[in-house]
Every structure is written in C-alpha cells, then in structure tokens.
Design a protein around this motif. Structure first.
Motif, short mmCIF file in Angstrom:
data_model
loop_
_atom_site.label_atom_id
_atom_site.label_comp_id
_atom_site.label_asym_id
_atom_site.label_seq_id
_atom_site.Cartn_x
_atom_site.Cartn_y
_atom_site.Cartn_z
N GLU A 102 -35.66 -28.97 -6.15
CA GLU A 102 -34.37 -28.60 -6.73
C GLU A 102 -34.32 -28.99 -8.20
N ASP A 140 -34.03 -26.27 -11.48
CA ASP A 140 -32.73 -26.34 -12.14
C ASP A 140 -32.87 -26.03 -13.63
N THR A 185 -29.96 -31.60 -12.29
CA THR A 185 -30.35 -32.14 -10.99
C THR A 185 -31.44 -33.18 -11.20
#
Length: 64
Positions: free
Chosen positions: A31, A35, A40
């Motif tokens: 993630e 990003d 994140t």
C-alpha cells in the motif's frame, strides 16, 4: 531502492552495499509503494527508542 530521494543518503548507500534495502526492515509495504500521494507509511515502522534493537539484529555494535 524505493525512493530516489534516498539514493545518496549515507544510511541507504551503506546498506545498499550489503544488498539491504527498505523492504528488509520495513516489509513489502505494498500500500505504501502504490500510494502516489506519499501519505501511507510502510507496514513496519520503528519508534526511535527501538531503532538500536532493530539494528542489533544485523550489527554486533550499533550506536544511533
């Protein structure tokens, strides 16, 4: 190396010589990697008080 802005950072350069990169300490962090807004954090983060303990997993001596 994940971030171009860290390529010349001393800590990154030293670890890269030993084939150690961001993923080795911070996990795959998919993630975080995906990003585009850079908000994140990586999957694994270390508070300052625990940095020495983490480094000692690979280093016999370490002084932050």
């Amino acid at each position: 190396m994940c971030h171009d802005n860290y390529r010349k950072e001393e800590l990154s350069v030293i670890h890269a010589k030993e084939d150690t990169g961001c993923v080795d300490c911070h996990g795959d962090s998919l993630e975080h990697r995906n990003d585009e807004d850079n908000i994140t954090p990586p999957d694994i983060m270390y508070p300052l008080a625990k940095v020495d303990n983490l480094c000692q997993e690979c280093h016999n001596e370490h002084d932050v």
